[in-house]
Design a protein around this motif. Structure first.
Motif, mmCIF file in Angstrom:
data_model
loop_
_atom_site.group_PDB
_atom_site.id
_atom_site.type_symbol
_atom_site.label_atom_id
_atom_site.label_comp_id
_atom_site.label_asym_id
_atom_site.label_seq_id
_atom_site.Cartn_x
_atom_site.Cartn_y
_atom_site.Cartn_z
ATOM 1 N N GLY A 203 0.813 -1.214 0.000
ATOM 2 C CA GLY A 203 0.000 0.000 0.000
ATOM 3 C C GLY A 203 0.841 1.255 0.000
ATOM 4 N N GLU A 204 1.920 1.245 0.765
ATOM 5 C CA GLU A 204 2.830 2.389 0.775
ATOM 6 C C GLU A 204 3.446 2.598 -0.610
ATOM 7 N N ALA A 205 3.824 1.494 -1.268
ATOM 8 C CA ALA A 205 4.421 1.588 -2.601
ATOM 9 C C ALA A 205 3.411 2.120 -3.611
ATOM 10 N N VAL A 206 2.150 1.714 -3.503
ATOM 11 C CA VAL A 206 1.107 2.237 -4.390
ATOM 12 C C VAL A 206 1.006 3.752 -4.244
ATOM 13 N N LEU A 207 0.986 4.224 -3.012
ATOM 14 C CA LEU A 207 0.873 5.661 -2.766
ATOM 15 C C LEU A 207 2.102 6.402 -3.289
ATOM 16 N N GLU A 208 3.280 5.848 -3.063
ATOM 17 C CA GLU A 208 4.494 6.511 -3.538
ATOM 18 C C GLU A 208 4.515 6.587 -5.069
ATOM 19 N N ALA A 209 4.091 5.510 -5.716
ATOM 20 C CA ALA A 209 4.034 5.519 -7.182
ATOM 21 C C ALA A 209 3.011 6.537 -7.676
ATOM 22 N N TYR A 210 1.881 6.610 -6.991
ATOM 23 C CA TYR A 210 0.841 7.573 -7.358
ATOM 24 C C TYR A 210 1.376 8.993 -7.259
ATOM 25 N N PHE A 211 2.041 9.317 -6.154
ATOM 26 C CA PHE A 211 2.531 10.680 -5.969
ATOM 27 C C PHE A 211 3.674 11.004 -6.927
ATOM 28 N N THR A 212 4.508 10.031 -7.239
ATOM 29 C CA THR A 212 5.574 10.281 -8.215
ATOM 30 C C THR A 212 4.980 10.736 -9.547
ATOM 31 N N GLU A 213 3.969 10.022 -10.000
ATOM 32 C CA GLU A 213 3.318 10.392 -11.259
ATOM 33 C C GLU A 213 2.567 11.712 -11.129
ATOM 34 N N TYR A 214 1.839 11.863 -10.025
ATOM 35 C CA TYR A 214 1.024 13.067 -9.846
ATOM 36 C C TYR A 214 1.901 14.316 -9.728
ATOM 37 N N LEU A 215 2.985 14.231 -8.973
ATOM 38 C CA LEU A 215 3.847 15.398 -8.815
ATOM 39 C C LEU A 215 4.550 15.751 -10.118
ATOM 40 N N GLY A 216 4.843 14.749 -10.939
ATOM 41 C CA GLY A 216 5.400 15.034 -12.255
ATOM 42 C C GLY A 216 4.416 15.827 -13.102
ATOM 43 N N ARG A 217 3.141 15.421 -13.041
ATOM 44 C CA ARG A 217 2.117 16.153 -13.784
ATOM 45 C C ARG A 217 1.935 17.566 -13.206
ATOM 46 N N THR A 218 2.008 17.664 -11.884
ATOM 47 C CA THR A 218 1.890 18.968 -11.239
ATOM 48 C C THR A 218 3.012 19.894 -11.671
ATOM 49 N N ASP A 219 4.230 19.375 -11.743
ATOM 50 C CA ASP A 219 5.357 20.191 -12.215
ATOM 51 C C ASP A 219 5.121 20.678 -13.644
ATOM 52 N N ALA A 220 4.592 19.795 -14.480
ATOM 53 C CA ALA A 220 4.327 20.179 -15.863
ATOM 54 C C ALA A 220 3.315 21.318 -15.923
ATOM 55 N N LEU A 221 2.310 21.269 -15.073
ATOM 56 C CA LEU A 221 1.254 22.279 -15.097
ATOM 57 C C LEU A 221 1.684 23.577 -14.427
ATOM 58 N N LEU A 222 2.454 23.487 -13.346
ATOM 59 C CA LEU A 222 2.766 24.682 -12.557
ATOM 60 C C LEU A 222 4.077 25.357 -12.939
ATOM 61 N N THR A 223 4.977 24.639 -13.577
ATOM 62 C CA THR A 223 6.268 25.246 -13.909
ATOM 63 C C THR A 223 6.603 25.211 -15.391
ATOM 64 N N GLU A 224 6.101 24.218 -16.114
ATOM 65 C CA GLU A 224 6.494 24.060 -17.512
ATOM 66 C C GLU A 224 5.464 24.583 -18.504
ATOM 67 N N ALA A 225 4.225 24.731 -18.081
ATOM 68 C CA ALA A 225 3.185 25.216 -18.990
ATOM 69 C C ALA A 225 3.421 26.688 -19.324
ATOM 70 N N PRO A 226 2.986 27.139 -20.504
ATOM 71 C CA PRO A 226 3.174 28.544 -20.874
ATOM 72 C C PRO A 226 2.248 29.457 -20.072
ATOM 73 N N GLY A 227 2.527 30.751 -20.141
ATOM 74 C CA GLY A 227 1.665 31.725 -19.487
ATOM 75 C C GLY A 227 2.242 32.218 -18.177
ATOM 76 N N THR A 228 1.512 33.106 -17.532
ATOM 77 C CA THR A 228 1.932 33.638 -16.239
ATOM 78 C C THR A 228 1.730 32.588 -15.151
ATOM 79 N N ALA A 229 2.305 32.847 -13.997
ATOM 80 C CA ALA A 229 2.125 31.925 -12.873
ATOM 81 C C ALA A 229 0.649 31.815 -12.502
ATOM 82 N N ALA A 230 -0.087 32.908 -12.568
ATOM 83 C CA ALA A 230 -1.522 32.871 -12.263
ATOM 84 C C ALA A 230 -2.253 31.964 -13.239
ATOM 85 N N GLN A 231 -1.917 32.070 -14.507
ATOM 86 C CA GLN A 231 -2.553 31.207 -15.513
ATOM 87 C C GLN A 231 -2.195 29.739 -15.291
#
Length: 206
Positions: free
Chosen positions: A57-85
């Protein structure tokens, strides 16, 4: 049943197969035999990677967060536009994932959070690490928005630091997601978006 030889790919395969099962029925509702059957691996292969169901169960959660945080980085730091956008893009993505037809995109924190925190300290700690990773990223994006001028918080929020605002937003969305699950209605998520724009000092068309 054709067994799969133990390799790192098998470990990930077991985690990938288990994810939708846990989203559907929770941690205690899914038995080890069901996971093994779905993954087509023998019990010995499972214990080669996971010493117990709790470690699994711990490994499932860690794998989930690894993928989710990667997507979060893409949306919050790599996507175009201002920080607000980028912030609004992140929450738009959250809203879409919780209201769309893809059940596998649902939030595993909402599904397992209350259940496993009382069952397993290691799983609770994995949830704490993962959610802190989310709020840290939100805080950095809020700070970037203040730096680039795209975020001008309203007077009631000016004294709050970015981390405090990030935690408040995450709590708001987590609660809204749980309520949407209970009511089978997206109204709480739409309200969370309105509250987010208000807390960040953004107009509806930002």
């Amino acid at each position: 049943m054709n067994a799969i030889a133990p390799t790192p790919d098998v470990r990930q395969h077991i985690l990938d197969v288990a994810h939708p099962l846990l989203l559907q029925r929770g941690f205690t509702g899914v038995g080890l035999a069901e996971v093994l059957a779905a993954a087509k691996v023998p019990k010995g292969s499972f214990y080669h990677y996971f010493g117990s169901k709790e470690a699994f169960g711990e490994a499932v959660l860690e794998a989930y967060f690894t993928e989710y945080l990667g997507r979060t980085d893409a949306l919050l730091t790599e996507a175009p536009g201002t920080a607000a956008q980028r912030l609004i893009g992140y929450f738009d993505d959250w809203l879409d994932s919780q209201t769309g037809d893809d059940a596998q995109s649902r939030c595993l924190v909402v599904k397992l959070g209350a259940e496993v925190c009382d069952l397993s300290e290691s799983m609770r700690a994995a949830l704490a690490r993962g959610t802190r990773g989310i709020t840290d990223r939100l805080a950095r994006c809020i700070e970037a928005g203040r730096a680039d001028g795209s975020l001008q918080p309203p007077p009631q929020a000016k004294e709050q630091d970015a981390q405090g605002i990030a935690v408040a937003l995450y709590q708001r969305w987590l609660g809204a997601s749980l309520l949407a699950k209970i009511t089978r209605d997206r109204a709480s998520l739409d309200m969370a978006m309105r509250d987010t724009r208000q807390l960040l000092g953004l107009s509806p068309d930002t």
